[in-house]
Design an enzyme around this catalytic site. Sequence first.
Site, PDB file in Angstrom:
ATOM      1  N   GLU A  11     -20.145  -5.870   9.712  1.00 59.97           N
ATOM      2  CA  GLU A  11     -21.130  -5.179  10.523  1.00 59.97           C
ATOM      3  C   GLU A  11     -22.207  -6.123  11.054  1.00 59.97           C
ATOM      4  O   GLU A  11     -22.684  -5.955  12.183  1.00 59.97           O
ATOM      5  CB  GLU A  11     -21.780  -4.051   9.711  1.00 59.97           C
ATOM      6  CG  GLU A  11     -20.850  -2.886   9.398  1.00 59.97           C
ATOM      7  CD  GLU A  11     -19.994  -3.114   8.163  1.00 59.97           C
ATOM      8  OE1 GLU A  11     -19.165  -2.239   7.844  1.00 59.97           O
ATOM      9  OE2 GLU A  11     -20.159  -4.174   7.519  1.00 59.97           O
ATOM     10  N   LYS A  19       0.847  -1.186   0.000  1.00 58.00           N
ATOM     11  CA  LYS A  19       0.000   0.000   0.000  1.00 58.00           C
ATOM     12  C   LYS A  19       0.887   1.242   0.000  1.00 58.00           C
ATOM     13  O   LYS A  19       1.838   1.338   0.764  1.00 58.00           O
ATOM     14  CB  LYS A  19      -0.897  -0.018   1.241  1.00 58.00           C
ATOM     15  CG  LYS A  19      -2.106   0.884   1.151  1.00 58.00           C
ATOM     16  CD  LYS A  19      -3.067   0.613   2.303  1.00 58.00           C
ATOM     17  CE  LYS A  19      -4.327   1.441   2.158  1.00 58.00           C
ATOM     18  NZ  LYS A  19      -5.276   1.174   3.255  1.00 58.00           N
ATOM     19  N   ARG A  45     -25.929  -2.302   6.423  1.00 54.73           N
ATOM     20  CA  ARG A  45     -25.579  -3.668   6.041  1.00 54.73           C
ATOM     21  C   ARG A  45     -25.972  -4.670   7.120  1.00 54.73           C
ATOM     22  O   ARG A  45     -25.958  -5.871   6.877  1.00 54.73           O
ATOM     23  CB  ARG A  45     -24.078  -3.750   5.767  1.00 54.73           C
ATOM     24  CG  ARG A  45     -23.549  -2.655   4.872  1.00 54.73           C
ATOM     25  CD  ARG A  45     -22.113  -2.849   4.485  1.00 54.73           C
ATOM     26  NE  ARG A  45     -21.997  -3.769   3.374  1.00 54.73           N
ATOM     27  CZ  ARG A  45     -20.855  -4.111   2.806  1.00 54.73           C
ATOM     28  NH1 ARG A  45     -19.725  -3.630   3.254  1.00 54.73           N
ATOM     29  NH2 ARG A  45     -20.818  -4.947   1.796  1.00 54.73           N
TER      30      ARG A  45
END
Length: 649
Positions: free
Chosen positions: A372, A286, A400
């Site tokens: 979630e 990254k 969600r």
Amino acid sequence: MTASRPDTPLLDTVGTPEHLRKLAPEQLRQLADELRAEMIDAVGSTGGHLGSGLGVVELTVAIHYIFNTPDDRLIWDVGHQAYPHKILTGRRDRIRTLRQAGGLSGFTKRSESEYDPFGAAHSSTSISAGLGFAVANKLNDAPGKAIAVIGDGAMSAGMAYEAMNNAEQAGNRLVVILNDNDMSIAPPVGGLSAYLARMVSSSEYLGLRSLASKVANKIGRRVHHSLHKAEEYTRGMVTGGTLFEELGFYYVGPIDGHNLDHLIPVLENVRDSDQGPILVHVVTTKGKGYAPAEDSADKYHGVPKFDVVTGEKKKSAAGPPAYQNVFGETLAKLAETDDRICAITAAMPGGTGVDKFSQMHPDRAFDVGIAEQHGVTFAAGLAAQGMRPFAAIYSTFLQRAYDQVVHDVAIQNLPVRFAIDRAGLVGADGATHAGSFDVTYLASLPNFVVMAAADEAELVHMTYTAAQHDSGPIAFRYPRGNGVGVEMPEMPQLLEIGKGRVVRGDAKVGKVAILSLGARLEEAKKAADQLEAMGLATTVADMRFAKPIDEALIRELADSHEVLVTVEEAAIGGMGAHLLTMASDEGLTDPDSSTGGLKIRTMRLPDTFLDHDDPVKQYDSARLNAPHIVETVLEALRHNSAGVTEARA
């Protein structure tokens, strides 16, 4: 000092992937370097997601070089790493409009380009969508493939595995590329692993494997099954990926996602393979190629404008504390004297302020990853066992887990505390991240208490009130960004459930009453100032609760005021809808009632998805600023802008 635009002579010749595919393989390294420089310069001038896009530069080049996009459908999970993809797919001339009004979205968006076949911004959807594209091609006997690029962070969500469990139906039309950018899955990558990846994806190996499978089939099903398992586990032991094989994928990898000499031949083999669904495991860094982002990947995931040369971010002027920090610090302080308090976040500890809590109470802070649904039911289990869990989740992400909110929390009346961050409009992140619907989808549930903080001091009080509320689920919402600058309380107050407060004027006397829920209170006060200047006595109430709504205060205001206007940064179905239901049930607007002349107007977010923009302009588009409140009041009173009654037929 800010650097001038980078020199990009090769990139200047590449407007679309069709141009890219005309380059010689030995030119791709230069193209990738120029693409990386262009992206750094663009994000430096606009702000946005940086580290993720830098990590997939070579992968983006390789995919568009090998696959026939857009006929082959490329789906980026989440989409915040797709800036290099946008530059290569005809949008380079607009790349410095990222996340600005009328400019490019910070995520993939179907209406923006044919190279964005599926819009995204929430994680873990790419494999399901890719499976849909691939199966549609299979049913229509179309040749195109679907390539889903998913990061290993997104692999923490169950939806990715649900999709993989059904992926065999796609046959060889589905390719999943697992972008492993923090070494959480991959063993060290080097020459041997690259060689193995090329070998097991080669036509020679796959052809031999197919032949062996046919011979084993002739021998018998049991022998064939045993040989297949032996080959699968042997290859899994050498290269990894046994889990993916069990889910029906042919696993290739891990390979270095920055080495084009490794990527190109493997993707060529995958493209030409007649195997079933294939998973290619690439390892990336990254922030690759930009030292500040490599050295601090978390801080350069999403950035404001910054100096490309130094990496120094443009600092905003010091101001009131950020809402998420107020929440995190308040909860951490409360937990010092209450060992039942726990904090749960779904991969957003910094964004929700749970990192503040975690520093002081590490044993009671839980980051469940991008999960979630699990997080909410986990909180329900904690609550059922006598703990006081706070599920700190962005409004848009809590959507969600709605089934879990209903089934596992509300029906069982468990005292889970929902700290709902990023409630309302969110500026540059646009419609995908706006917290528009939480009031509507929570206040409709039996047993729920729903609060909204008007400012940072109110957030302190609501956090404390939620901690003390053990009789059922309770939620409190607060916006993105900094508070409004009110004085912070030394001690939190316990709010009476379902009771609002009058902050301006008199509940018993007045012409106009503005009933605000949440962070539009300051605009309601400004509107009151303007109405008072017109000679209209105006009362402002901070309702605090969308459920239970303060019926006594509403009756009092209705008895003494001619116009009631509700203001909330939420979709239809929120506090205003609950007030109208009460008014209907009690006949508050009936001609023969004591309030027969009462006029009620509700102001809320419009019934549309608002694109990314400056927050002030978004509120203007939503008609939730002070001038719009004044206009709504005057229309209700049939006044013109000067306060003179209009004659209307």
